[in-house]
Design a protein around this motif. Structure first.
Motif, mmCIF file in Angstrom:
data_model
loop_
_atom_site.group_PDB
_atom_site.id
_atom_site.type_symbol
_atom_site.label_atom_id
_atom_site.label_comp_id
_atom_site.label_asym_id
_atom_site.label_seq_id
_atom_site.Cartn_x
_atom_site.Cartn_y
_atom_site.Cartn_z
ATOM 1 N N GLY A 2 50.478 74.162 36.517
ATOM 2 C CA GLY A 2 50.648 73.123 35.514
ATOM 3 C C GLY A 2 52.102 72.853 35.191
ATOM 4 O O GLY A 2 52.525 71.697 35.062
ATOM 5 N N ILE A 3 52.896 73.917 35.081
ATOM 6 C CA ILE A 3 54.318 73.741 34.787
ATOM 7 C C ILE A 3 55.043 73.183 36.000
ATOM 8 O O ILE A 3 55.901 72.300 35.871
ATOM 9 C CB ILE A 3 54.938 75.078 34.316
ATOM 10 C CG1 ILE A 3 54.363 75.450 32.943
ATOM 11 C CG2 ILE A 3 56.467 74.970 34.253
ATOM 12 C CD1 ILE A 3 54.879 76.758 32.392
ATOM 13 N N ARG A 4 54.674 73.632 37.198
ATOM 14 C CA ARG A 4 55.278 73.054 38.396
ATOM 15 C C ARG A 4 54.997 71.552 38.451
ATOM 16 O O ARG A 4 55.886 70.743 38.779
ATOM 17 C CB ARG A 4 54.717 73.728 39.659
ATOM 18 C CG ARG A 4 55.053 75.204 39.816
ATOM 19 C CD ARG A 4 56.522 75.453 40.152
ATOM 20 N NE ARG A 4 56.926 74.935 41.426
ATOM 21 C CZ ARG A 4 56.844 75.611 42.582
ATOM 22 N NH1 ARG A 4 56.339 76.839 42.592
ATOM 23 N NH2 ARG A 4 57.300 75.079 43.698
ATOM 24 N N ALA A 5 53.777 71.160 38.110
ATOM 25 C CA ALA A 5 53.408 69.738 38.131
ATOM 26 C C ALA A 5 54.181 68.981 37.068
ATOM 27 O O ALA A 5 54.596 67.826 37.272
ATOM 28 C CB ALA A 5 51.907 69.580 37.906
ATOM 29 N N LEU A 6 54.410 69.599 35.916
ATOM 30 C CA LEU A 6 55.174 68.960 34.841
ATOM 31 C C LEU A 6 56.582 68.625 35.301
ATOM 32 O O LEU A 6 57.085 67.515 35.082
ATOM 33 C CB LEU A 6 55.217 69.897 33.626
ATOM 34 C CG LEU A 6 55.994 69.418 32.403
ATOM 35 C CD1 LEU A 6 55.258 68.257 31.749
ATOM 36 C CD2 LEU A 6 56.149 70.579 31.399
ATOM 37 N N PHE A 7 57.219 69.551 35.989
ATOM 38 C CA PHE A 7 58.577 69.316 36.477
ATOM 39 C C PHE A 7 58.569 68.322 37.640
ATOM 40 O O PHE A 7 59.465 67.468 37.731
ATOM 41 C CB PHE A 7 59.224 70.629 36.884
ATOM 42 C CG PHE A 7 59.826 71.397 35.732
ATOM 43 C CD1 PHE A 7 61.190 71.411 35.521
ATOM 44 C CD2 PHE A 7 59.028 72.081 34.834
ATOM 45 C CE1 PHE A 7 61.760 72.099 34.457
ATOM 46 C CE2 PHE A 7 59.575 72.775 33.753
ATOM 47 C CZ PHE A 7 60.942 72.778 33.565
ATOM 48 N N ARG A 8 57.583 68.413 38.510
ATOM 49 C CA ARG A 8 57.526 67.468 39.622
ATOM 50 C C ARG A 8 57.336 66.040 39.122
ATOM 51 O O ARG A 8 57.927 65.099 39.669
ATOM 52 C CB ARG A 8 56.398 67.853 40.583
ATOM 53 C CG ARG A 8 56.710 69.054 41.463
ATOM 54 C CD ARG A 8 55.772 69.105 42.665
ATOM 55 N NE ARG A 8 54.388 69.218 42.235
ATOM 56 C CZ ARG A 8 53.751 70.363 42.020
ATOM 57 N NH1 ARG A 8 54.394 71.503 42.189
ATOM 58 N NH2 ARG A 8 52.499 70.373 41.671
#
Length: 285
Positions: free
Chosen positions: A274-280
């Motif tokens: 979820g956090i990786r997707a937020l930054f992406r």
């Protein structure tokens, strides 16, 4: 206590000055009072504060004040376990870094895309708004462990707004409250004065971390917009707004081997889809 002879010992200098715990204990043996927060240094032979207390039974411990709620984005990067400042990666503010800036860099975001992540909604997703409850529980629990409960003081500090310069550096009135209580509980009679009106706050000379507007709004305290590097003697302070701080951080990270850009929080974020997707999404990917 203007007539008292007070000696400050910096943990980083203990081994050079005293060699080991026996040397330190011998130096302190004739003191009327000894106060220490907990310390552990593998480079200082003999153990930690508990071991020193066995040699000096009258030593009174007080808690270390660490409270990240006002500055939840601040992290240290590098070989933190070594407990050596030289093993940490240094950025614009020395060893303290923005977790968002570092992760944005590692995820390949631009400076502009990373700047878009400093919002209340993102802070909520990253758990920054939980830092108060978690920080208070840790601070008050650690204080009770050394027999120096801080419940009353903590209520008083929060009424004065932001009481920390950064996560690890409390403001002078916090340290004064602890020092006053140590003196009174030792049977001494300190003057009833506001320390910050008579003494310089030496921690102001260290790097200063701002209270981001979204964090300030969440807690109802004054926002601060500027980062400030540690002051150099005879020179004006180096100030950064958020954009220049992130840009300078990226420039520093580009010169550091990638394997050195590590921190527990960064590793946790890497493992959170979820956090990786937020930054992406901030980078348009």
């Amino acid at each position: 206590m203007p007539d008292a002879q007070v000696e400050l010992q910096l943990i980083a200098h203990l081994q050079r000055r005293f060699g080991d715990h026996d040397g330190l204990a011998q130096h302190l043996r004739d003191s009327d009072f000894v106060f220490s927060h907990f310390f552990w240094l593998a480079s200082f032979p003999g153990g930690n504060t508990i071991d020193l207390q066995r040699k000096l039974p009258r030593l009174r411990m007080f808690p270390v004040v660490v409270f990240p709620a006002f500055h939840p984005d601040m992290i240290y990067v590098g070989d933190i376990a070594s407990l050596r400042l030289s093993a940490l990666v240094h950025g614009p503010l020395g060893p303290s870094h923005s977790a968002i800036a570092l992760f944005g860099f590692l995820e390949g975001l631009s400076v502009e895309a990373t700047l878009g992540l400093y919002t209340g909604a993102v802070f909520e997703r990253l758990g920054y708004h939980r830092a108060w409850d978690e920080g208070a529980a840790h601070l008050l629990g650690a204080a009770r462990e050394v027999g120096f409960g801080l419940e009353a003081e903590f209520v008083r500090w929060q009424r004065r707004g932001c009481f920390m310069h950064d996560s690890n550096h409390p403001k002078l009135h916090v340290l004064a409250d602890i020092a006053t209580r140590l003196a009174v509980e030792a049977g001494l009679q300190p003057l009833d004065l506001a320390a910050e009106e008579y003494l310089p706050d030496l921690l102001v000379e260290e790097a200063l971390w701002p209270v981001y507007p979204a964090i300030a709004s969440h807690y109802g305290v004054s926002a601060q917009d500027m980062f400030r590097a540690k002051t150099a003697k005879g020179r004006p302070p180096r100030l950064y707004d958020l954009k220049s701080f992130v840009a300078e951080s990226f420039a520093r990270y580009a010169q550091v081997p990638r394997e050195q850009l590590r921190a527990d929080r960064i590793e946790a974020w890497r493992g959170d889809p979820g956090i990786r997707a937020l930054f992406r999404s901030a980078g348009g990917a």
